[in-house]
Design a protein around this motif. Structure first.
Motif, PDB file in Angstrom:
ATOM      1  N   PHE A  69       5.226   0.878   3.690  1.00  0.00           N
ATOM      2  CA  PHE A  69       6.533   0.771   4.108  1.00  0.00           C
ATOM      3  C   PHE A  69       6.883   0.369   5.579  1.00  0.00           C
ATOM      4  CE2 PHE A  69       7.159   4.208   1.008  1.00  0.00           C
ATOM      5  CZ  PHE A  69       8.645   4.589   1.110  1.00  0.00           C
ATOM      6  N   VAL A  70       5.804   0.216   6.609  1.00  0.00           N
ATOM      7  CA  VAL A  70       5.821  -0.467   7.610  1.00  0.00           C
ATOM      8  C   VAL A  70       5.878  -1.983   7.513  1.00  0.00           C
ATOM      9  CG1 VAL A  70       4.567  -0.751   9.727  1.00  0.00           C
ATOM     10  CG2 VAL A  70       4.939   1.451   8.987  1.00  0.00           C
ATOM     11  N   VAL A  98       6.802   1.834  13.588  1.00  0.00           N
ATOM     12  CA  VAL A  98       8.183   1.390  13.626  1.00  0.00           C
ATOM     13  C   VAL A  98       9.064   1.809  15.021  1.00  0.00           C
ATOM     14  CG1 VAL A  98      10.527   1.150  12.544  1.00  0.00           C
ATOM     15  CG2 VAL A  98       8.387   1.345  11.323  1.00  0.00           C
ATOM     16  N   THR A 136       3.255   8.348  11.104  1.00  0.00           N
ATOM     17  CA  THR A 136       2.869   7.104  10.881  1.00  0.00           C
ATOM     18  C   THR A 136       4.003   5.993  10.986  1.00  0.00           C
ATOM     19  OG1 THR A 136       0.847   7.833   9.755  1.00  0.00           O
ATOM     20  CG2 THR A 136       1.253   5.540   9.499  1.00  0.00           C
ATOM     21  N   ILE A 137       4.941   6.183   9.948  1.00  0.00           N
ATOM     22  CA  ILE A 137       6.003   5.496   9.899  1.00  0.00           C
ATOM     23  C   ILE A 137       6.862   5.279  11.153  1.00  0.00           C
ATOM     24  CG2 ILE A 137       8.142   4.743   8.834  1.00  0.00           C
ATOM     25  CD1 ILE A 137       6.959   5.922   6.186  1.00  0.00           C
ATOM     26  N   TYR A 188      -3.057   4.277  15.666  1.00  0.00           N
ATOM     27  CA  TYR A 188      -2.136   3.907  14.639  1.00  0.00           C
ATOM     28  C   TYR A 188      -1.859   2.369  14.393  1.00  0.00           C
ATOM     29  CZ  TYR A 188      -0.753   9.078  14.265  1.00  0.00           C
ATOM     30  OH  TYR A 188      -0.581  10.374  14.154  1.00  0.00           O
ATOM     31  N   ALA A 204       2.105   4.672   3.727  1.00  0.00           N
ATOM     32  CA  ALA A 204       2.989   4.610   5.113  1.00  0.00           C
ATOM     33  C   ALA A 204       2.954   3.103   5.583  1.00  0.00           C
ATOM     34  CB  ALA A 204       2.470   5.422   6.044  1.00  0.00           C
ATOM     35  N   TYR A 249      -3.415   0.077  11.358  1.00  0.00           N
ATOM     36  CA  TYR A 249      -2.463  -0.545  10.556  1.00  0.00           C
ATOM     37  C   TYR A 249      -2.954  -2.310  10.696  1.00  0.00           C
ATOM     38  CZ  TYR A 249       1.708  -3.206   9.276  1.00  0.00           C
ATOM     39  OH  TYR A 249       2.763  -3.712   8.692  1.00  0.00           O
ATOM     40  N   SER A 260       5.135  10.473   7.492  1.00  0.00           N
ATOM     41  CA  SER A 260       6.234  10.270   8.425  1.00  0.00           C
ATOM     42  C   SER A 260       5.973  10.004   9.808  1.00  0.00           C
ATOM     43  CB  SER A 260       7.276  11.515   8.280  1.00  0.00           C
ATOM     44  OG  SER A 260       7.806  11.564   7.076  1.00  0.00           O
ATOM     45  N   GLU A 287      -1.640   7.236   4.607  1.00  0.00           N
ATOM     46  CA  GLU A 287      -1.740   6.065   5.570  1.00  0.00           C
ATOM     47  C   GLU A 287      -1.305   4.914   4.748  1.00  0.00           C
ATOM     48  OE1 GLU A 287      -4.730   7.604   9.276  1.00  0.00           O
ATOM     49  OE2 GLU A 287      -5.470   6.461   7.608  1.00  0.00           O
ATOM     50  N   VAL A 292      12.975   1.047   0.765  1.00  0.00           N
ATOM     51  CA  VAL A 292      13.632   1.040   2.223  1.00  0.00           C
ATOM     52  C   VAL A 292      14.881   0.107   1.832  1.00  0.00           C
ATOM     53  CG1 VAL A 292      13.412   0.262   4.540  1.00  0.00           C
ATOM     54  CG2 VAL A 292      11.351   1.083   3.127  1.00  0.00           C
TER      55      VAL A 292
END
Length: 495
Positions: free
Chosen positions: A389-390, A427, A422-423, A478, A386, A482, A420, A383, A268
């Motif tokens: 990434f979050v 976000v 999920t992110i 989600y 993802a 998370y 995608s 997941e 990222v």
């Protein structure tokens, strides 16, 4: 007329030709088809022969010109992208003195850590926006300590892209962006960090001439022309490391824009105008391709080692050998959000910088043999990646990044709706998927230097938009999943 772009990776060299009028790609290829060798004399070492890079530049040029049936005389300029953080040392004749110590070599970790403490953490963070770390200058210090006779022969220290430019033009040059990636640039004083060189016992005379990222950086010599088949006299017009160049390729230049990649590792790369950092131990800060002293543009880079490699592991070990990634995504889609309680931490590919260099492997939580099957494992895998990434984007937000857009290449992970969506949902930002490559980006950037494209945005407006993932309205499943995953993560890595 055309521009050629090279993207020097550690596995191959990619090359692209773009039309100088339209910016459209007319050909892309790579060489060699078999991955380039990485030399590992000791555990944790990684080296490559710079001369092999140069030979592959010649081969990929020949291959691309044959593929497109375009005469080399119609090429008006060159752009270069390259693997970051590597060290190439050359003598006065421009000959490399040893194999390059490349980005994934870890021999200089302790040298960087000692320098961080020795010169002062506050000074490093405020002036370098980073710790010296296992980067280019620390690698050169290792050479000084362990190969003193060779060190005495060094005339210039170069990054991999600098070496290719040297071979093309006969001139040893570098850029501010390049010096920042080697942790050699002082953002406060707007010059090379001479105080860090002094601490390392290294002369700043080894720094090559600094040229602008977008500029005439030298002309192809007659001897280079004979070796690679390009006309003598054409200019090298652009140079940048692979992650800044990837952001450029995705048209990410302004504060709040994020370029993301989902390969073996995940990246990222967020653009900001702030030269302040609170997270120097978990992310890196580099001068972006459009950085200027008057208008600083900093790329905050967060790397996740355990990303696509985990999904690849699932492909090799969990599903049928006939199953494609698309088949795996379909299987994962048959399971609801949250994988019915199954959760995976994907960090099984070495030490994770964003977890303060912890290296404790991947973990599976709450596996129920009576409920879960391979579909659950696949969804939990997507997941988990993802979520990582979050989690990383939360670190970037804590470091002052205000997200306005996320752009990503059309790679395996971002082709997955589960990954995608999920992110994007967590976000709360659209993710635009673009069909481009680093080599195409480098070629277009060359056209910016000559004025064929008036602005950076003009150069990259022709990127092919593949699709957009929008945040989903129903977010509760989600966010709940998370938060549980994040609790698993922090309990494991903070204890």
């Amino acid at each position: 007329m055309y521009y050629i772009g090279y993207d020097l990776g550690s596995s191959s060299v990619k090359a692209a030709l773009i039309d100088a009028k339209t910016g459209r790609s007319v050909g892309v290829t790579n060489y060699p088809e078999k991955e380039m060798a990485i030399i590992a004399v000791e555990t944790g070492w990684a080296e490559q022969d710079p001369e092999a890079w140069w030979k592959n530049i010649a081969k990929v040029t020949e291959k691309l010109l044959a593929q497109t049936s375009i005469s080399s005389n119609k090429i008006k300029g060159i752009g270069i992208s390259y693997q970051m953080h590597g060290l190439v040392v050359v003598d006065k004749a421009g000959k490399s003195l040893r194999p390059s110590i490349i980005w994934c070599d870890s021999r200089a970790v302790s040298i960087g850590n000692d320098a961080f403490t020795g010169v002062g953490e506050d000074k490093c963070v405020s002036n370098l926006l980073n710790s010296p770390g296992n980067f280019t200058l620390s690698k050169l210090k290792w050479v000084k300590e362990n190969e003193p006779e060779l060190y005495e022969k060094i005339d210039k220290l170069l990054l991999p892209g600098d070496y290719i430019a040297l071979k093309l033009t006969g001139e040893a040059t570098t850029t501010i962006s390049g010096l920042s990636e080697g942790i050699m640039w002082d953002f406060n004083q707007n010059k090379p960090a001479d105080w860090l060189f002094d601490y390392m016992g290294i002369s700043t005379d080894l720094i090559p001439t600094i040229v602008p990222t977008f500029s005439d950086q030298g002309r192809v010599t007659k001897s280079a022309a004979e070796e690679i088949g390009l006309p003598a006299g054409i200019p090298v017009l652009y140079r940048a490391g692979d992650q800044p160049n990837n952001a450029l390729s995705l048209n990410a230049f302004h504060p709040g824009e994020i370029a993301a990649t989902g390969g073996t590792s995940g990246v990222v790369y967020a653009i900001t105008d702030s030269t302040v950092t609170n997270e120097s131990s978990r992310i890196n800060n580099f001068a972006h391709v459009n950085y200027t002293i008057d208008k600083p543009r900093i790329g905050k880079l967060l790397c996740i080692n355990g990303a696509g490699i985990q999904y690849s592991w699932m492909k090799q070990n969990v599903v049928s050998t006939e199953d494609s990634y698309n088949d795996m995504n379909n299987l994962a889609g048959s399971v609801p959000v949250g994988s019915e309680g199954l959760r995976i931490l994907p960090f099984g590919n070495g030490a994770e910088r964003m977890l303060n260099n912890k290296n404790e492997g991947a973990s599976i939580f709450n596996l129920n043999f009576n409920k879960h099957n391979k579909s659950h494992l696949l969804r939990a895998s997507l997941e988990g990646i993802a979520f990582s990434f979050v989690y990383g984007i939360e670190i970037l937000k804590n470091d002052g990044v205000n997200i306005s857009a996320i752009r990503a290449g059309n790679d395996n992970l971002f082709r997955s709706e589960i990954f995608s969506n999920t992110i994007a949902t967590l976000v709360n930002t659209n993710i635009n998927i673009m069909d481009t490559t680093g080599a195409i980006g480098a070629a277009r950037a060359a056209g910016v230097s000559t004025g064929d494209f008036d602005t950076l945005n003009d150069a990259f407006s022709e990127n092919e938009h593949v699709m957009t993932y929008h945040p989903l309205k129903d977010k509760k499943a989600y966010t709940d999943t998370y938060e549980i995953w994040k609790n698993d993560l922090e309990n494991k890595y903070n204890n």
